[in-house]
Design an enzyme around this catalytic site. Sequence first.
Site, short mmCIF file in Angstrom:
data_model
loop_
_atom_site.label_atom_id
_atom_site.label_comp_id
_atom_site.label_asym_id
_atom_site.label_seq_id
_atom_site.Cartn_x
_atom_site.Cartn_y
_atom_site.Cartn_z
CB ALA A 15 27.20 96.00 33.02
CB SER A 45 24.42 94.29 26.81
OG SER A 45 25.14 95.40 26.37
CB CYS A 49 24.07 88.61 38.62
SG CYS A 49 25.18 89.98 39.00
CB VAL A 86 42.07 96.68 24.03
CG1 VAL A 86 43.10 97.79 24.24
CG2 VAL A 86 40.89 97.20 23.22
CG ASN A 313 23.86 98.01 34.21
OD1 ASN A 313 23.72 98.15 33.00
ND2 ASN A 313 23.98 96.83 34.79
#
Length: 460
Positions: A15, A45, A49, A86, A313
Amino acid sequence: MRSAKERLVIIGGDAAGMSAASQARRLKGPDELEIVAFERGHFTSYSACGIPYWVGGDVPSRDELIARTPEEHRERDIDLRMRTEVEEIDVEGGRVRTRDLESGSEAWTSYDKLVIGTGARPIRPALPGIDAPGVHGVQTLDDGQALLDTLARTPGRRAVVIGAGYIGVEMAEALIQRRYEVTVVNRGTEPMSTLDPDMGRLVHDAMSGMGIEMVNGAEVTKILTGDDGRVRAVATEDAEYPADVVVLGIGVRPETELAGAAGLPLGKHGGLLTDLAMRVRGHENIWAGGDCVEVLDLVSGRERHIALGTHANKHGQVIGSNVGGSYATFPGVVGTAVSKVCDLEIARTGLREKEARAAGLQYATVTIESTSRAGYYPGAAVMTVKMLAERLTGRLLGVQIVGREGAAKRVDIAAVALTARMTVDQMTALDLGYAPPFSPVWDPVLVAARKAVAAVRSTR
């Protein structure tokens, strides 16, 4: 040789990270800004929830939870590299070290601007048997798929959920809908520690009435396994609870080990600290957002860690605007959250009593019962509203609501009032919509506000 255009590197493809990437791309084209995003998972994306509702069968397929695929991001000139983790941030050198999880190859990628959106990780206590087959955390789509695979191949129908926060009660519902015998083991005195215990008790009673065995005040000591190595029970100091599957619903922590190792500032909850523009404090070209950051609580004035997709978001939008040359800020939150277990709706915003005391606030509390509609209208359901207001000033401090259909979203009234720093006296004059199918003449939140006005006056 590096090109003259700027490079934005994003760590995390959900998000916050991809909202930032998309917003930055709207403001700057690929000739001005190169965007490289790294995601270690298989999906981007998506709505974490929504995972309990996918597991429970309300959402028919995993794809329904995906807002934008990697291919769709790439079509917008975002260089999204999946299954790439990463492993190091070199702040001084302005670069990150990555590892391809499929091939194992490593590489350094330089950046002019960096966005950290690493999210949160489920709390997984170091208990004997915690890694046994049949024990599942539920944080990502991969986790949800693994749980569904286990449910499909496990003949037994006994499930134990460890923890009774949002994830715990939502997963209890999902398993009940799949016709499992569900036991919830919770170390707290009542479920939903985001509520005060008296309101949590209402949740407890309702869940018990749904056939869920509630075990409160119990600390899990180990996960017991059978001869095949799979989970067979959950043990506390006093009892064992048979289980064919175990779901961890203990909560999450900010995923900030990478950031901490790079020397970036962390708060007392372990989340990254940012300014109003979501820039990491003390670092001009590094931003962070989503479940890996701490946010300002507008009611208490303190930093909190709240893992919600709504915040993530918004953070991404703010970050993308600032990275893209525009301007935006994220002022903070009032702590609004809603959930449900079967037909019971649960909502809260602002401070609990414990949090109000910790902030040094003196307050009055009131609790009322009302109905979701006019009492004579078919379908009217009882709801309980608890309200906290500051002594002397009457400023609203918090609201908790437990009830059936029509209860949870009423908390939005209180969320707006908290953001506007309204008093309970001012709230009683709010011009809310009324018709018998939707509300009594006095909405339950306003009934609580009227009672709170009297309580505040009595403490002066």
